[in-house]
Design an enzyme around this catalytic site. Structure first.
Site, PDB file in Angstrom:
ATOM      1  N   SER A1268      32.005  44.367  36.166  1.00 42.45           N
ATOM      2  CA  SER A1268      31.379  45.161  37.219  1.00 42.45           C
ATOM      3  C   SER A1268      30.400  46.156  36.609  1.00 42.45           C
ATOM      4  O   SER A1268      29.501  45.762  35.866  1.00 42.45           O
ATOM      5  CB  SER A1268      32.467  45.843  38.057  1.00 42.45           C
ATOM      6  OG  SER A1268      31.898  46.434  39.207  1.00 42.45           O
ATOM      7  N   ASP A1386      32.681  39.751  41.946  1.00 46.50           N
ATOM      8  CA  ASP A1386      33.082  40.757  40.961  1.00 46.50           C
ATOM      9  C   ASP A1386      34.240  40.245  40.114  1.00 46.50           C
ATOM     10  O   ASP A1386      35.249  39.753  40.635  1.00 46.50           O
ATOM     11  CB  ASP A1386      33.484  42.041  41.693  1.00 46.50           C
ATOM     12  CG  ASP A1386      33.544  43.244  40.761  1.00 46.50           C
ATOM     13  OD1 ASP A1386      33.967  43.070  39.605  1.00 46.50           O
ATOM     14  OD2 ASP A1386      33.154  44.343  41.197  1.00 46.50           O
TER      15      ASP A1386
END
Length: 1538
Positions: A1268, A1386
């Site tokens: 991320s 993600d």
């Protein structure tokens, strides 16, 4: 007609005249009537007038027809009419159009009036359409350039190709197979010279054993090997009527399979040790040593008489019947008299048939016509007071399973070899001792845990080596010696004293002497002795033990020696006595050289007690190692006897040796000697000068006298550490040395002590005294800090004490073993120290030292170690050879002695998965052997490898008699299973799961050899290798690093090193180097087809392909040669850059066509010349010389100007350990430092501050991985490896993310997500551009969640912005990104802190920065049902005591991060992981506007955390190496200025 049409005729005439230029010759068929012309004349006239006007105004006149070439006047007329008629017409037309026609059109256009009437709505719609068109063009044609980048998919990991195994067991029939099996069996002797090989094999015999026939090996007197068939080796489970096992062992054996317990003759129980197949030896290493050393005395105290009788008959008769010999005489035996009377014939008969040996085993050695066995000969062996030694093969029986052919080399061949070729014998003994340590001792000590048995040998060896100092060196003399150290002890501090204080040695500078000069002197003296028909060793014993006055031999000494020998025996015996300081104690040993010429310039008042101490210590050491005057006198007498009794044999041998050796191109060269002068020596000269060591020219004792150091150690000093090479011999003058082992090492390192002990300084060629303070210096530099901190505080177990007069390090120093123990000063101790290099010179010139050690080892060997040595098989496999296949029966455990193995799993779909790699000291196959299951994977050799084969039968036998061995191996298996559970391998089964890749943690651990290969000619690999070697030295590789090129090999082994026979010597030399050093670099500095290039490829565990980044990325000639070698070693690409910058897409061009690069790539900055000078200069012309001179001057100018013109690089290493070569060195050593950054939105800004704190602390970062926001920050740092551009780009991106207008403009109908993702894509693309992950300066990866295939994926190639964007894609807020048909989200949904994957890449120390949010774990109690209205009221009720239930979105978020939480907890407990969590909980996920505030929080936390680690001593700083250098042994001891 003429009268009626006058006007018409006139007009027609005028028309004709005007048309005449256009129609010069009208057609005769064109006729006109008068009536037609009359009717249309006006119209025609008007038409023609208009046409003529229009043609004049618009159309240029046509060109004139070409004239008839009848006359020259026609040509001139045509040209004249062209210039004066056509050209003016064209100009007239252009002027008319520009001045009249065009203005008329413009006036008419602008004079028109148009009126448009529209309302506001129409205008607004038009304006909206225009704005929409422009915005569409900017949005979809300009701002989304990222979507139009050329397709660059991720690079697929290469698949391993298992080349067909051509080395099958029985592939060669007939004689070739027979010879191959025999040669493979005698490889245990190492490299054999041609005459030595002939000497061993000329008396070899073969014997046929029928199936079921037994052979008592304890009665066999020779070296036995299986040529064809199968033989089982059994050992008695009882000895002398006393069971060696517990009472239940027989029942256990009865219940086990038939192969584990057998009964022979129904009396004794036998257990199967091993099975010997084709090409394997039936004799153990100890039995081979006993064949060489049966006539060697054990200790110097046995006296000269017994020792004389022990060797004399052997050299007299050339046949000894004392296997395993008693060292006592046989001179009066009938056999000795018989042999003296019969001379050569008996020698030949006994050598060929071996029938004069006593206790002949019941073997029928085939058809022979030798004399019958004579019974009276063995009887005189039992003399009163002389006990017959037991066999080295007690209670061992061989049984043929099938019809078997065995070959036997009798013991007489080894005895003759020892006498005729003593140096070759010493070489063979050295090889066997080395393999004995690598195979038997290392296996028993480190693998089986038999510490008491192995260490007991060293303890018992002290009874042979203890030698007391002379009485005059004790008492007052010793007190005066101690007083010399008192002042120095008072002046120095405790930290300096604990390193040791060495007494000043004024003649230490004369130690180094050219070995080639000594060799030449020895050869010259041998030739002189041969010419004078006198033996070399006619001097008295004092000539050997005595000491000349000079610091070393010189040419003048040769002349004086020859003159003394001419004066007669009287002066010949007088000179050594006059020149020996031991015979005359008042002699000052360190006189000036001018005083040495005369023996009468002595001053009694110049007694140097230091020199006398050194000489006395040297005498004690030489006596302790078996190099006594009586032994050398015996060898000298034996050589006289051999020459006097059988001169014919001696002359035959000298002729034969000289003839054979002169024709042999491979002269004997000691593997540790860098001189090539030995090639000119003959075998006879070596045998005569080295057997007795009697040459007065090569007076080794004079050199060793200056090598002796007298050193003081205070109590607690560590002289020798466990696992290191012995620096030399320590002779205890006064005090006590404590020999012990660390208690924890037994359980920590079960696999051979080959695990790197980082932080130790590299071993020098001449390792003088090196001191340590405590055992804490055993701590590794950047290995797991927690484990090393525990090791510091662990205690040690004392084994025994070494008292004054004892010698420590005898076995390890003479045989070049590594120490199994620690040696610590129990009290204040004074020792004499002799370096290991001096011992190597002793062993080279006096083979009796090695033979004595071998004799003592065979006499002290426990029965258990003997059986282990008998069953262990030394196996040599070639590169690419498959040791066993998947699904085979597990019959043995393999221990890697030298080389590298790889275990691969073959899937049903044909894919090959790497299970692991095994380097030196590691083992494989225990689990299958213990569980009796089949092999789970295929094991093959990456390169030429030496293995110790531990058969399952031996394991079963030892398990019954010694249950502790089973427990030890069970601990090893349990530890490995625990590692598999705690550190699972990366997920398999996908395209991006590194299937077939060798880029795993196992592939970068325990690398011992690295090949440096250029891509093409012109790459500076030599400079690259030297810089890499320096970096490896600085980071502290265990046992040091050495580099090899062709020149170094030729200097050691001569010009025939790469010949067919020389490869045997080369392979042995390289194996010794790999065992001596922690890492060996092979630099391919020759052309592509040279043998050295092939050697660099075949010997490498890892191959570095070095190329110039700015050059052409096409396949080079060295790479083609590499592919043709079909090596399976790991291959890595190294790109050299002149500047610290890599253009986008450059690395992809290099990797695109190189699918064989399976170990990654590295970017290295190194200055080099792009146009190197040619290696072969061409013919120099004047123009070429001038051009070359101009190029040189231009290059010199550019060197000082061009680099200053360019901007300074973004990154300059603040510490030397952050350089590119240090990063590569840590990668090769498995000591890389990894940085793992977790996800957490805006909280990830704190990671920028943590990275800055790491950089300020001087901690290098080699691998970066992120999730991320961590993938974004990590990519910024990996791109330039500098915190300054990372900070600027991160702040710019945070400013874009903080703008809410961008998100509002990016909103869309929420079918998949609330935004289109365009603004997010733009922000990331503006940061990274079209750069690719391969172009990053540091190794980098990011992880994503593949929701299409429900698995995590790790990306290390491709466009940076795409995979960083995919790793940052929150579900619902941003749409997933599509990659090859899969949707990526993600990576934090599965693993928010990828420590496991980082560990799998080979990172040793990992800094993990977690910035994720903390879940609310408040206990809930709202009941079994829940009303939404009550939930809303409860949230707005400030007086409610019930916690608020989670919302639907919160439940979905927690559900998405379920697996991530479990991986996070596992990451915190990973060994070597330093978990960091800055205090960023008050900040939200989208608070990018607080950049500076969050950055300062991370920076302050990072500095505080690192300072805490520094205070605890667990910070893996490279600077700790300097501190450890203070704790460990210094390069040279501090000398007292006395």
């Amino acid at each position: 007609m003429a009268t009626d049409g006058g006007p018409l005729a006139a007009s027609s005439a005028s028309l004709d005249s005007s048309l005449s230029p256009l129609h010069a010759s009208p057609s005769p068929s064109s006729t006109y009537t008068a009536s037609s012309l009359a009717l249309s004349a006006p119209a025609i006239a008007a038409s023609f007038s208009v046409a003529s006007t229009f043609s004049n105004s618009l159309i240029p006149p046509p060109p004139l027809p070409p004239p008839t070439p009848s006359t020259m006047a026609g040509w001139f007329g045509w040209v004249f009419s062209f210039f004066f008629q056509v050209i003016p017409s064209v100009l007239y037309w252009v002027i008319t159009f520009a001045t009249i026609t065009l203005p008329t059109w413009l006036f008419t256009l602008f004079s028109m009036s148009l009126t448009f009437t529209m309302n506001f709505t129409t205008l607004l719609l038009i304006a909206l359409a225009i704005v929409s068109t422009i915005s569409w063009f900017i949005r979809y044609r300009f701002l989304n350039m990222y979507s139009r980048l050329p397709s660059e998919p991720q690079r697929k990991e290469p698949h391993l190709d298992l080349f067909p195994d051509v080395q099958e067991g029985d592939s060669k029939p007939g004689l070739a197979n027979y010879l191959d099996e025999f040669l493979s069996a005698i490889k245990v002797f190492g490299y054999l010279e041609r005459p030595v090989f002939h000497e061993l094999t000329r008396t070899m015999q073969t014997r046929k054993l029928i199936a079921g026939e037994t052979l008592m090996l304890e009665e066999e007197k020779g070296f036995c090997l299986v040529v064809d068939g199968l033989v089982q080796i059994f050992v008695k489970s009882m000895r002398d009527g006393k069971p060696n096992v517990d009472e239940g062992s027989n029942h256990m054996g009865a219940e086990s399979s038939d192969e584990d317990d057998h009964r022979v003759d129904g009396k004794q129980g036998y257990q199967l040790l091993t099975e010997v197949k084709n090409g394997a030896s039936m004799s153990s290493l100890f039995s081979i040593l006993s064949l060489f050393t049966e006539d060697i005395q054990l200790r110097a105290s046995e006296g000269s008489s017994s020792s004389a009788s022990s060797v004399g008959p052997s050299t007299n008769a050339r046949v000894s019947d004392s296997f395993p010999a008693s060292p006592h005489g046989l001179e009066d035996s009938p056999r000795s008299n018989f042999v003296r009377d019969h001379g050569d014939s008996v020698a030949h008969i006994s050598n060929s048939n071996g029938e004069l040996l006593p206790s002949v085993p019941p073997l029928n050695l085939g058809e022979s016509h030798a004399m019958p066995i004579q019974e009276p000969y063995p009887k005189p062996r039992s003399q009163p007071g002389k006990r017959r030694r037991k066999s080295v093969h007690p209670d061992i029986v061989a049984r043929a399973m099938v019809d078997t052919t065995i070959a036997i080399i009798p013991a007489s061949a080894f005895r003759r070899l020892t006498r005729v070729y003593p140096r070759a014998t010493a070489h063979i003994v050295q090889v066997i001792l080395t393999r004995l340590q690598r195979v038997t001792f290392a296996t028993a000590h480190s693998y089986l845990g038999l510490n008491n048995d192995v260490l007991g040998i060293e303890k018992q060896m002290t009874k042979f080596t203890t030698q007391d100092l002379p009485n005059e060196m004790r008492g007052a003399a010793l007190d005066r010696l101690k007083d010399k150290f008192i002042k120095e002890r008072d002046r120095l501090g405790p930290e300096e004293i604990i390193k040791g204080i060495a007494l000043h040695n004024p003649f230490a500078g004369r130690r180094r002497r050219s070995s080639s000069f000594l060799r030449k002197e020895a050869v010259l003296h041998a030739k002189m002795a041969a010419q004078s028909k006198r033996p070399v060793s006619m001097a008295s014993p004092e000539d050997i033990s005595g000491d000349r006055e000079s610091a070393g031999p010189s040419p003048g000494d040769l002349l004086s020696t020859i003159q003394l020998s001419r004066f007669g025996p009287r002066y010949e015996h007088l000179a050594p006595k006059l020149l020996s300081p031991l015979t005359d104690k008042e002699n000052p040993p360190f006189m000036a050289p001018v005083m040495h010429s005369s023996p009468f310039h002595r001053k009694k008042d110049a007694v140097d007690e230091d020199a006398l101490f050194r000489e006395s210590i040297l005498d004690c050491i030489m006596n302790g190692i078996g190099l006594t005057s009586s032994t050398r006198d015996v060898l000298r007498k034996s050589s006289h006897t051999s020459g006097d009794i059988s001169p014919k044999l001696l002359s035959y041998d000298s002729r034969r040796q000289k003839a054979v050796f002169t024709n042999n191109a491979f002269g004997f060269i000691d593997p540790y000697d860098s001189s090539a002068d030995g090639e000119t020596e003959s075998m006879m000269s070596m045998s005569m000068t080295s057997a007795g060591g009697t040459s007065p020219i090569v007076n080794l004792r004079e050199e060793l006298r200056n090598d002796i150091e007298i050193v003081y150690f205070p109590q607690g000093s560590v002289l020798v550490e466990q696992g290191e090479r012995h620096p030399g011999l320590y002779y205890v003058i006064d005090g006590f040395l404590d020999v012990g082992i660390p208690v924890s090492d037994k359980g920590e390192d079960l696999v051979g002590g080959s695990r790197p002990v980082y932080g130790q300084p590299p071993e020098e060629f001449f390792p003088t005294l090196k001191r340590t303070t405590t055992s804490s210096s055993r701590v590794s530099g950047v290995t797991s800090a927690t484990n090393d901190t525990k090791r510091k505080r662990q205690s040690r177990k004392s084994l025994y004490l070494i008292k004054p007069g004892g010698i420590q390090g005898y076995v390890g120093s003479v045989a070049s073993y590594r120490s199994y123990t620690d040696v610590v000063a129990k009290t204040d101790v004074y020792v004499g120290f002799l370096p290991r290099s001096s011992l190597e010179r002793i062993a080279e010139r006096y083979p009796i030292a090695l033979l004595t050690l071998a004799k003592r080892l065979t006499s002290l060997l426990p029965r258990l170690l003997l059986h282990i040595d008998f069953a262990l098989e030394w196996v040599q496999v070639s590169a690419g050879q498959v040791i066993y296949h998947q699904g085979d029966e597990s019959d043995a455990i393999y221990l890697v002695l030298n080389g590298r193995l790889r275990s691969v799993l073959e899937g049903t779909d044909g894919k090959i998965t790497v299970v692991g790699e095994y380097g030196q000291g590691e083992s494989v196959g225990e689990l299958e052997v213990m569980t009796e299951s089949t092999r789970p994977a295929t094991l093959h050799a990456i390169r030429d490898t030496e293995l110790a084969k531990f058969p399952r039968s031996l394991f079963n036998s030892l398990a019954q008699e010694h249950p502790g061995i089973t427990i030890q191996v069970s601990k090893l298996i349990a530890q490995r299973m625990r590692d598999l559970v705690e550190l699972p391998m990366p997920e398999k089964g996908g395209e991006h799961a590194n299937v077939g890749s060798v880029k795993t943690a196992a592939s970068v651990v325990n690398l011992r050899t690295v090949g440096i290969l250029p891509v093409t000619a012109g790459v500076p690999v030599v400079e690259f290798g030297h810089r890499l070697q320096n970096a490896l030295h600085q980071i502290g590789v265990t046992n040091g690093v050495t580099s090899l090129n062709q020149a170094a090999i030729l200097n050691h082994l001569g010009r025939h090193a790469f010949s067919k026979m020389g490869k045997l010597k080369l392979s042995q030399y390289l194996a010794d180097l790999e065992e001596k050093y922690g890492m060996v670099l092979y630099i391919a500095d020759t052309n592509v087809n040279s043998p050295w290039t092939q050697t660099c490829i075949t010997q490498a565990d890892c191959i570095l392909l070095v190329g110039l980044a700015e050059s052409s990325p096409s396949i080079g000639e060295y790479e083609r040669f590499l592919l043709g070698m079909k090596t399976t070693a790991r291959k890595e690409l190294v790109l050299l850059h002149s500047e610290r910058y890599c253009p986008p897409g450059l690395t992809r061009q290099w990797l695109k066509n190189r699918m064989w690069i399976n170990g990654g790539h590295h970017h290295i900055q190194m200055g080099f010349r792009l146009t190197p000078e040619p290696s072969h200069p061409q013919a120099k012309r004047l123009g070429a010389v001038l051009k070359q001179r101009v190029q040189v001057i231009q290059a010199e100018i550019q060197k000082y100007t061009s680099r200053r013109i360019r901007q300074t690089p973004l990154y300059s290493a603040q510490t030397p350990f952050k350089g590119d070569f240090h990063r590569l060195a840590r990668r090769l050593c498995g000591r890389s430092v990894g940085l793992v950054l977790g996800g957490g939105g805006a909280r990830g800004i704190a990671q920028v501050g943590v990275i800055k704190a790491l950089e300020e602390a001087g901690i290098p970062i080699d691998i970066i991985g992120g999730t991320s926001i961590g993938s974004f920050i990590g990519a910024l740092y990996a791109r330039d490896a500098d915190v300054v551009p990372m900070y600027g780009r991160a702040k710019k991106f945070a400013g874009r993310m903080a703008s809410m207008w961008r998100f509002m403009l990016d909103l869309t109908y929420p079918t998949t997500s609330y935004t289109t993702g365009h603004e997010f894509n733009r922000g990331i693309f503006k940061t990274f551009g079209d750069s690719q992950i391969e172009d990053f300066w540091l190794e980098y990866y990011c992880n994503t969640t593949n929701i299409s295939k429900s698995r995590p994926e790790f990306h290390s190639s491709g466009y940076t912005w795409r995979y960083v964007r995919a790793s940052m894609s929150l579900a619902g807020l941003i749409p997933p990104i599509c990659d090859e048909g899969s949707m990526l989200l993600d990576g934090g949904y599965i693993d928010n802190l990828t420590v496991t994957h980082m560990k799998g890449l080979g990172a040793d120390v990992i800094f993990a920065v977690d910035v994720g949010s903390i879940d609310d774990n408040t206990p809930q109690g709202y009941g079994d049902s829940l009303s939404g209205f009550w939930t809303v009221l409860n949230r707005w009720n400030p007086f409610s005591a019930c916690p608020n239930p989670p919302t639907l979105s919160e439940i979905q978020a927690r559900l998405a991060y379920v697996s991530s939480i479990d991986n996070l907890e596992r990451a915190k407990n990973t060994p070597g992981c330093l978990y960091m969590r800055p205090p960023i909980d008050p900040y939200g996920t989208l608070e990018f506007g607080k950049f500076d505030e969050i950055y300062q929080v991370g920076y302050a936390y990072g500095k505080q955390y690192l300072e805490k680690l520094r205070s605890e001593g667990s910070l893996p700083l490279p600077e700790e190496t300097e501190e450890k250098k203070k704790l460990q042994r210094t390069l040279a001891p501090r000398r007292a200025s006395i």
